[in-house]
Design a protein around this motif. Structure first.
Motif, PDB file in Angstrom:
ATOM      1  N   VAL A 107      31.007  30.635  57.105  1.00  0.00           N
ATOM      2  CA  VAL A 107      31.345  29.207  57.360  1.00  0.00           C
ATOM      3  C   VAL A 107      31.138  28.384  56.231  1.00  0.00           C
ATOM      4  O   VAL A 107      31.910  27.582  55.691  1.00  0.00           O
ATOM      5  CB  VAL A 107      31.251  28.696  58.897  1.00  0.00           C
ATOM      6  CG1 VAL A 107      31.654  27.143  58.836  1.00  0.00           C
ATOM      7  CG2 VAL A 107      31.509  29.559  59.960  1.00  0.00           C
ATOM      8  N   LEU A 108      29.745  28.210  55.629  1.00  0.00           N
ATOM      9  CA  LEU A 108      29.376  27.332  54.839  1.00  0.00           C
ATOM     10  C   LEU A 108      29.946  27.403  53.542  1.00  0.00           C
ATOM     11  O   LEU A 108      30.413  27.002  52.788  1.00  0.00           O
ATOM     12  CB  LEU A 108      27.967  27.280  54.741  1.00  0.00           C
ATOM     13  CG  LEU A 108      27.144  26.648  55.819  1.00  0.00           C
ATOM     14  CD1 LEU A 108      25.710  26.740  55.863  1.00  0.00           C
ATOM     15  CD2 LEU A 108      27.482  25.215  56.011  1.00  0.00           C
ATOM     16  N   ALA A 109      30.011  28.801  53.299  1.00  0.00           N
ATOM     17  CA  ALA A 109      30.654  29.398  52.030  1.00  0.00           C
ATOM     18  C   ALA A 109      32.103  29.162  51.875  1.00  0.00           C
ATOM     19  O   ALA A 109      32.661  28.813  50.984  1.00  0.00           O
ATOM     20  CB  ALA A 109      30.435  30.874  51.716  1.00  0.00           C
ATOM     21  N   LEU A 110      32.951  29.095  52.939  1.00  0.00           N
ATOM     22  CA  LEU A 110      34.408  28.817  53.167  1.00  0.00           C
ATOM     23  C   LEU A 110      34.628  27.531  52.799  1.00  0.00           C
ATOM     24  O   LEU A 110      35.363  26.943  52.082  1.00  0.00           O
ATOM     25  CB  LEU A 110      34.782  29.026  54.391  1.00  0.00           C
ATOM     26  CG  LEU A 110      35.491  30.654  54.630  1.00  0.00           C
ATOM     27  CD1 LEU A 110      35.577  30.878  56.145  1.00  0.00           C
ATOM     28  CD2 LEU A 110      36.029  31.183  53.934  1.00  0.00           C
ATOM     29  N   LEU A 111      33.586  26.473  53.348  1.00  0.00           N
ATOM     30  CA  LEU A 111      33.853  25.115  53.200  1.00  0.00           C
ATOM     31  C   LEU A 111      33.394  24.836  51.619  1.00  0.00           C
ATOM     32  O   LEU A 111      34.319  23.939  51.189  1.00  0.00           O
ATOM     33  CB  LEU A 111      32.648  24.528  54.130  1.00  0.00           C
ATOM     34  CG  LEU A 111      33.000  24.487  55.611  1.00  0.00           C
ATOM     35  CD1 LEU A 111      31.854  23.658  56.435  1.00  0.00           C
ATOM     36  CD2 LEU A 111      34.360  23.642  55.852  1.00  0.00           C
TER      37      LEU A 111
ATOM     38  N   LYS B  80      27.373  19.241  48.115  1.00  0.00           N
ATOM     39  CA  LYS B  80      26.104  19.716  47.962  1.00  0.00           C
ATOM     40  C   LYS B  80      25.333  20.161  49.290  1.00  0.00           C
ATOM     41  O   LYS B  80      24.676  21.051  49.271  1.00  0.00           O
ATOM     42  CB  LYS B  80      25.188  18.803  47.303  1.00  0.00           C
ATOM     43  CG  LYS B  80      25.209  18.482  45.882  1.00  0.00           C
ATOM     44  CD  LYS B  80      24.339  17.345  45.246  1.00  0.00           C
ATOM     45  CE  LYS B  80      24.647  17.032  43.712  1.00  0.00           C
ATOM     46  NZ  LYS B  80      23.847  16.115  43.241  1.00  0.00           N
ATOM     47  N   TRP B  81      25.624  19.518  50.296  1.00  0.00           N
ATOM     48  CA  TRP B  81      25.235  19.889  51.706  1.00  0.00           C
ATOM     49  C   TRP B  81      25.471  21.087  51.988  1.00  0.00           C
ATOM     50  O   TRP B  81      24.773  21.952  52.853  1.00  0.00           O
ATOM     51  CB  TRP B  81      25.633  18.965  52.600  1.00  0.00           C
ATOM     52  CG  TRP B  81      26.956  18.714  53.192  1.00  0.00           C
ATOM     53  CD1 TRP B  81      28.024  18.288  52.628  1.00  0.00           C
ATOM     54  CD2 TRP B  81      27.579  19.913  54.203  1.00  0.00           C
ATOM     55  NE1 TRP B  81      29.003  18.402  53.481  1.00  0.00           N
ATOM     56  CE2 TRP B  81      28.943  19.413  54.231  1.00  0.00           C
ATOM     57  CE3 TRP B  81      27.180  20.554  54.933  1.00  0.00           C
ATOM     58  CZ2 TRP B  81      29.659  20.142  55.318  1.00  0.00           C
ATOM     59  CZ3 TRP B  81      27.680  21.331  55.822  1.00  0.00           C
ATOM     60  CH2 TRP B  81      29.084  20.868  55.933  1.00  0.00           C
ATOM     61  N   GLN B  82      26.579  21.899  51.833  1.00  0.00           N
ATOM     62  CA  GLN B  82      27.051  23.205  51.949  1.00  0.00           C
ATOM     63  C   GLN B  82      26.162  24.007  51.265  1.00  0.00           C
ATOM     64  O   GLN B  82      25.606  25.179  51.990  1.00  0.00           O
ATOM     65  CB  GLN B  82      28.412  23.360  51.619  1.00  0.00           C
ATOM     66  CG  GLN B  82      29.460  22.405  52.378  1.00  0.00           C
ATOM     67  CD  GLN B  82      30.627  22.176  51.715  1.00  0.00           C
ATOM     68  OE1 GLN B  82      30.872  22.314  50.582  1.00  0.00           O
ATOM     69  NE2 GLN B  82      31.514  21.347  52.332  1.00  0.00           N
ATOM     70  N   LEU B  83      25.772  23.874  50.026  1.00  0.00           N
ATOM     71  CA  LEU B  83      24.810  24.818  49.360  1.00  0.00           C
ATOM     72  C   LEU B  83      23.454  24.575  50.135  1.00  0.00           C
ATOM     73  O   LEU B  83      22.796  25.665  50.171  1.00  0.00           O
ATOM     74  CB  LEU B  83      24.904  24.527  48.034  1.00  0.00           C
ATOM     75  CG  LEU B  83      24.331  25.231  46.933  1.00  0.00           C
ATOM     76  CD1 LEU B  83      24.879  26.746  47.028  1.00  0.00           C
ATOM     77  CD2 LEU B  83      24.360  24.880  45.504  1.00  0.00           C
TER      78      LEU B  83
ATOM     79  N   VAL C 293      18.877  26.789  53.311  1.00  0.00           N
ATOM     80  CA  VAL C 293      18.201  26.637  54.900  1.00  0.00           C
ATOM     81  C   VAL C 293      18.399  27.768  55.682  1.00  0.00           C
ATOM     82  O   VAL C 293      17.498  28.020  56.375  1.00  0.00           O
ATOM     83  CB  VAL C 293      18.552  25.155  55.302  1.00  0.00           C
ATOM     84  CG1 VAL C 293      18.067  25.258  56.956  1.00  0.00           C
ATOM     85  CG2 VAL C 293      18.249  23.948  54.641  1.00  0.00           C
ATOM     86  N   VAL C 294      19.646  27.986  55.839  1.00  0.00           N
ATOM     87  CA  VAL C 294      19.881  29.238  56.826  1.00  0.00           C
ATOM     88  C   VAL C 294      19.131  30.606  56.217  1.00  0.00           C
ATOM     89  O   VAL C 294      18.643  31.346  57.046  1.00  0.00           O
ATOM     90  CB  VAL C 294      21.217  29.621  56.906  1.00  0.00           C
ATOM     91  CG1 VAL C 294      21.591  30.867  57.654  1.00  0.00           C
ATOM     92  CG2 VAL C 294      22.113  28.383  57.673  1.00  0.00           C
ATOM     93  N   LEU C 295      19.165  30.888  55.115  1.00  0.00           N
ATOM     94  CA  LEU C 295      18.489  31.987  54.458  1.00  0.00           C
ATOM     95  C   LEU C 295      17.052  31.906  54.577  1.00  0.00           C
ATOM     96  O   LEU C 295      16.551  32.986  55.041  1.00  0.00           O
ATOM     97  CB  LEU C 295      18.759  32.053  52.691  1.00  0.00           C
ATOM     98  CG  LEU C 295      20.256  32.582  52.795  1.00  0.00           C
ATOM     99  CD1 LEU C 295      20.548  32.424  51.142  1.00  0.00           C
ATOM    100  CD2 LEU C 295      20.400  34.119  53.053  1.00  0.00           C
ATOM    101  N   LEU C 296      16.336  30.846  54.366  1.00  0.00           N
ATOM    102  CA  LEU C 296      15.030  30.528  54.470  1.00  0.00           C
ATOM    103  C   LEU C 296      14.499  30.675  56.039  1.00  0.00           C
ATOM    104  O   LEU C 296      13.660  31.145  56.267  1.00  0.00           O
ATOM    105  CB  LEU C 296      14.488  29.110  54.082  1.00  0.00           C
ATOM    106  CG  LEU C 296      14.521  28.934  52.601  1.00  0.00           C
ATOM    107  CD1 LEU C 296      14.057  27.663  52.120  1.00  0.00           C
ATOM    108  CD2 LEU C 296      13.591  29.877  51.772  1.00  0.00           C
ATOM    109  N   GLY C 297      15.460  30.117  56.889  1.00  0.00           N
ATOM    110  CA  GLY C 297      15.159  30.123  58.385  1.00  0.00           C
ATOM    111  C   GLY C 297      15.108  31.795  58.927  1.00  0.00           C
ATOM    112  O   GLY C 297      14.476  32.175  59.684  1.00  0.00           O
ATOM    113  N   PHE C 298      16.088  32.494  58.386  1.00  0.00           N
ATOM    114  CA  PHE C 298      16.136  33.792  58.929  1.00  0.00           C
ATOM    115  C   PHE C 298      15.271  34.553  58.250  1.00  0.00           C
ATOM    116  O   PHE C 298      14.570  35.493  58.762  1.00  0.00           O
ATOM    117  CB  PHE C 298      17.577  34.375  58.362  1.00  0.00           C
ATOM    118  CG  PHE C 298      17.943  35.859  58.588  1.00  0.00           C
ATOM    119  CD1 PHE C 298      18.100  36.405  59.809  1.00  0.00           C
ATOM    120  CD2 PHE C 298      17.763  36.787  57.437  1.00  0.00           C
ATOM    121  CE1 PHE C 298      18.288  37.547  60.179  1.00  0.00           C
ATOM    122  CE2 PHE C 298      17.994  37.940  57.780  1.00  0.00           C
ATOM    123  CZ  PHE C 298      18.211  38.746  59.250  1.00  0.00           C
TER     124      PHE C 298
END
Length: 650
Positions: A497-501, A508-511, A516-521
């Motif tokens: 979803v973030l990549a589509l946006l 910048k917030w999408q990147l 953040v999602v990658l680090l959290g996972f």
């Protein structure tokens, strides 16, 4: 694209939250739910009327929140009403054994390897106390009658239906839940203890289409002689995949073309678009336009009934019906609103559809095509019309796979490597087959039309089959043994979803969000690396053969049937094992087999290749029952086949 422009997406979201949270809130009674809904609606009306009378717009936050809470409670309420456990006269609440019962057949016979299956709806029951009760519920019966059972047949059946058993192994497919969501909770092998006593029609429309489908399938058996072509014709044109042989099923799964054998939006869209080739509704006068589009809607739903009303075809039929209704007023409805409204209508009808794989895949694939495919198409504009056509089809397949990959891999543990190539065969092939197959079904009873149409349909299917089987034979045609955890699926869709946006309106917030999602996972997965090694021995419950896992790293399988291995062993092994997998060493003597465990002094002994011997080296034994590991049992109660066991070494 602004989310606020699609109100039905918001309505659907909050209704779905209510449906998904129902298992946690099922303790609520219908009275409580209706009271809460009534209070919310009353407050909502008071605020809206007050604003209207005072000609102001206050409570800008409270009014939407009240509306969304109503949708949430409606999701809970409709799920409550559909839940069989809340129906007091349902078979699942019966405590006395049944001596015999009166039932009505709901479907045509379905051949099985050793019997014939049919589903029946209970009407009355005589129990062990000789009481006759009105009762509700559906039972899957298996019989060996010479005469077939047809929809509408009234039957007296002896015996007691048994509750469909839950899985015996962790991560095994929960067949009982799957059937319960289709309103079937019990099964019974009745052999020949069935007496036909008459006929009745409680579902006249369904019975008509069931008889029509049976007649068309008989014509297919007479005119489409190639075995595989016959099976594919029944699947692609009528949605009947249950009799697909393993070779055909595996070929289409490996090639990534199974979607053309599941009647869905592709098939309904072809039929819908076919009528627009000859007449453009917007050019007609209002009266004629309404009549023409009404006929199309009836034909679409007729086809949906003919093919068995699968979740994917219901989605497509509902969505195209909404679009046709809008076109009656010369409107071009938002496709996203139409999709959301169709999903909302289906979930109101049956909230448990949300758990159906077909429902999930159907809507996710369509969302992927609508959201991702336009972005992919813009990446390259071929000059050649042929290359552009190939690129268009390829991007459709890529978009659908990007959105559905987590679901398909989670359920089926397979990824087709050549799905782009197979789509170039499957999508045009399905269009050509339906172009001749649908007219064949319409004119099946007219021999001079049915025979040539059947011949062309058969040869088109044979060509597509040859190409699909060819793709299956390519090296590395599929990636197997995939297991995805729910946290990975959530992270994947969030990143998508973030990549589509980011691709449509980069900020910048999408990147930062993706990072953040990658680090959290990564943090969630970090704990598994340092997980303490356990000395657990897992013993699977199998119909035949023997399988064990040790320390979630070592395994041993002996004479396990392929079906048992795929459904009972592999799901748990994929979820629990890491990258390291080692077979255990075993030696067989005259009647026993000795299995050696790493760092253990004594081997395990499989006595007479049937039962496992255990000794005091095991400190506890857990059994897998009702979907979870239960408390410790005594060593004397240990049996190595009837249940799955987890044994902990000292």
């Amino acid at each position: 694209m602004k989310f606020s422009e699609f109100p039905f997406l918001r309505y659907l979201l909050f209704f779905m939250i209510g449906v998904l949270l129902y298992p946690k809130w099922s303790f609520l009674t219908l009275e409580i739910l209706m009271t809460v809904l009534g209070v919310l609606y009353l407050v909502y009306c008071v605020l809206v009327v007050r604003n209207k009378l005072l000609k102001t717009y206050q409570f800008k936050v409270a009014i939407p929140i009240l509306a969304y809470f109503q949708l949430f409670v409606l999701g809970l309420t409709f799920t409550f009403l559909r839940d069989l456990h809340n129906q007091k006269d349902h078979l699942i609440h019966q405590t006395n054994r049944s001596e015999m019962y009166l039932a009505i057949a709901l479907a045509n016979d379905e051949p099985k390897p050793n019997s014939t299956a049919n589903s029946v709806r209970l009407l009355m029951q005589k129990d062990s106390t000789d009481q006759i009760n009105h009762i509700r519920g559906e039972v899957l019966i298996y019989h060996k009658l010479e005469e077939s059972i047809s929809p509408g047949d009234l039957l007296i059946i002896s015996g007691n239906p048994e509750r469909i058993a839950p899985p015996n192994n962790p991560k095994e497919f929960h067949y009982a839940n799957f059937m319960e969501r289709q309103q079937i909770t019990h099964s019974q092998f009745v052999n020949d203890k069935v007496l036909k006593v008459g006929e009745s029609s409680i579902q006249p429309i369904e019975d008509y289409f069931l008889a029509l489908r049976a007649g068309i399938m008989e014509k297919m058996d007479l005119l489409i002689l190639d075995k595989y072509a016959n099976q594919v014709a029944k699947a692609l044109l009528l949605g009947q995949k249950k009799n697909l042989e393993k070779e055909v099923n595996d070929a289409y799964v490996t090639a990534g073309a199974m979607h053309i054998l599941a009647v869905s939006g592709l098939h309904v869209g072809i039929i819908y678009g076919f009528f627009f080739l000859f007449v453009k509704p917007f050019r007609l006068q209002v009266g004629k336009r309404v009549l023409y589009l009404s006929v199309i809607i009836l034909l679409i739903w007729g086809y949906a009934l003919l093919t068995g009303m699968s979740p994917s075809v219901m989605r497509a039929a509902t969505m195209f019906s909404i679009m046709a209704l809008a076109q009656m007023k010369s409107r071009s409805p938002s496709i996203f609103n139409a999709i959301a409204l169709s999903a909302l209508i289906l979930l109101v009808y049956d909230p448990f559809l949300i758990f159906a794989v077909g429902f999930q895949l159907s809507y996710l694939a369509l969302a992927g095509i609508l959201l991702i495919q336009p972005i992919l198409v813009k990446l390259w504009t071929p000059k050649s019309k042929v290359v552009e056509y190939i690129w268009q089809i390829s991007t459709v397949g890529i978009a659908a796979q990007l959105m559905t990959f987590p679901i398909s891999a989670y359920y089926f543990h397979v990824f087709p490597s050549y799905f782009i190539l197979s789509n170039l065969v499957a999508i045009p092939g399905a269009f050509l087959i339906m172009s001749f197959g649908v007219p064949f079904m319409l004119f099946a009873q007219i021999p001079f039309l049915a025979k040539p149409l059947a011949w062309i349909t058969e040869w088109l299917i044979r060509i597509v089959n040859q190409l699909i089987f060819g793709i299956q034979e390519l090296p590395f045609a599929k990636i197997e043994e995939i297991f995805l955890r729910p946290d990975f699926m959530f992270a994947y869709w969030l990143i998508l979803v973030l990549a589509l946006l980011l691709a449509t309106k980069p900020e910048k917030w999408q990147l930062y969000g993706i990072v953040v999602v990658l680090l959290g996972f990564g943090f969630l997965r970090f704990e598994k690396i340092f997980k303490e090694e356990r000395n657990d021995l897992m013993i699977y419950s199998l119909n035949k053969g023997f399988s064990i896992d040790f320390q979630e790293k070592y395994y041993f399988d002996f004479e396990v049937p392929e079906s048992d291995f795929g459904y009972k062993v592999m799901p748990n092994r994929l979820s629990s094992f890491g990258r390291e997998k080692y077979p255990l060493i075993a030696f067989k003597d005259e009647s026993d087999m000795k299995i050696f465990l790493p760092n253990q002094k004594k081997p395990l002994v499989l006595k007479e290749l049937k039962s496992l011997e255990i000794d005091e080296s095991f400190r506890e034994i857990l059994t897998f029952e009702q979907g979870d590991w239960q408390q410790q049992i005594p060593f004397t109660d240990f049996r190595s086949r009837d249940k799955a066991y987890k044994l902990a070494l000292k």
